[in-house]
Design an enzyme around this catalytic site. Sequence first.
Site, PDB file in Angstrom:
ATOM      1  CE  LYS A   5      31.450  28.996  52.498  1.00  0.00           C
ATOM      2  NZ  LYS A   5      31.924  29.365  50.853  1.00  0.00           N
ATOM      3  CD  GLU A  13      28.215  36.979  49.057  1.00  0.00           C
ATOM      4  OE1 GLU A  13      27.091  36.446  49.884  1.00  0.00           O
ATOM      5  OE2 GLU A  13      29.182  36.391  49.048  1.00  0.00           O
ATOM      6  CB  SER A  65      29.817  28.718  56.986  1.00  0.00           C
ATOM      7  OG  SER A  65      28.782  27.669  56.953  1.00  0.00           O
ATOM      8  CG  HIS A  76      35.902  39.728  27.031  1.00  0.00           C
ATOM      9  ND1 HIS A  76      34.594  40.095  26.336  1.00  0.00           N
ATOM     10  CD2 HIS A  76      36.663  40.717  26.372  1.00  0.00           C
ATOM     11  CE1 HIS A  76      34.720  40.955  25.371  1.00  0.00           C
ATOM     12  NE2 HIS A  76      35.923  41.148  25.375  1.00  0.00           N
TER      13      HIS A  76
END
Length: 474
Positions: free
Chosen positions: A297, A304, A291, A170
């Site tokens: 970043k 992804e 970025s 979980h």
Amino acid sequence: MSDTTSSHHNQFANKAKAWSARFSEPVSDLVKRYTASVDFDKRLAHVDIQGSLAHAEMLSAVGVISAQDYADIQRGMAQVLTEIEAGKFEWSLDLEDVHLNIEKRLVELVGDAGKRLHTGRSRNDQVATDIRLWLRGEIDILVDLLGQLRLALAQLALEHAGTIMPGFTHLQVAQPVTFGHHLLAYAEMFGRDAERLVDTRRRVNRLPLGAAALAGTSYPIDRERVASTLGFDEVARNSLDAVSDRDFAIEFCAAGSLIMTHFSRLSEELVLWMSPRVGFIDLADRFCTGSSIMPQKKNPDVPELARGKAGRVNGNLIALLTLMKGQPLTYNKDNQEDKEGLFDTADTLRDTLTIFVDMVGGIRVKADAMRAAALQGYATATDLADYLVKRGLPFRDAHETVALAVRACEERGCDLSDLTLEELRAFHPDIQEDVHHVLTLEGSVASRSHIGGTAPERVRIEAQRLIDQLGRAA
Ligand code: ARG
């Protein structure tokens, strides 16, 4: 423009006007573009030539064409191949697909022998053969890449057999595990993926050629001979089935969807682990981008995208299933739509696997952060319960006792291992000095040394077993 080809009045020259003498008008440019597949099926050129040569060899062996015809076809096809490989071959939309393009050029080069190639054959059994030959080659490459990926996972697992991290259920800290064990979970998944591909290959590797358009052919063909020339294990046993079903491609796409599903899950973890909030790993810069606005970043683009590409691969599977479901026997032009999704799945798998083999090898593990996280979530609560069971408590009572201890820790903002022996004994008098071994992360993982367990000792055995097995295969 098309008038310039009218000097040879063969069927192909007529094609620029109408399909054949049977037709009174040509298709519009839009319909031509709509029905043509050459833009995407030209990548089957190599297997198309391979299949044609095997067919021609058989035709000459059984005496349907002469040895001279076969020799001319061989010579012509060698030239066609050279032109294709040099990028000099002129692909024409007028000739619809890879098969007609190659055949027309062959006829230009060798004349009548080229016109005899299509004896006892149809594009229906031809294209089914091409796809199977092509897919077989792709499967072999993918199975090899899956082996490389599992080897990379096993090598990293061996290195981190004793690196402790929290195991989650979980998405909450559940019990301590070793990072090596976690990596080997993916090695198992990708191992089953390889098994599925190998199994699919058995059904891909059957020869449709000889089915002709649908009903077989009256020429005295030798299908076993063609099968053995092309390395097929078997000959398809029913001509109607052979030209029409694409279940083998669907099976491949389904296996591909599972591979991408596994990649997607691994990617999700890599993204999570790389988040500064978690900070378990770092990926090499070459798999990440920055970025354009936020200078701090470093984004995990590759995982992804892999997660995202799982979606398109699932789409390809659904498209193929849907393509097939409404088709009566036998061949229908719908089947021309089988290719782009199939190619896309194979390409996506190949790229994803190739990138991940490299990326997994370069994962930088932040063992301290993993350990700190494992210490935070009462990860050894189950071990404390088991400790009490071993001292005679029924498991349910032990579970309740530890739940009380965890609640007390929560209120005080500390971990179970921070409690003194006296404090622990307040929950149960049977708790002794030796409890602190059980409450350590090392004690917890080391105790799970059975087959399939997370103990460093066991992970080393499993990782080494994989390395021996896969390293030998490589
Ligand atoms: N380009 C076609 C395909 O991919 C080849 C088979 C064409 N057969 C036909 N009867 N039109 O399916």
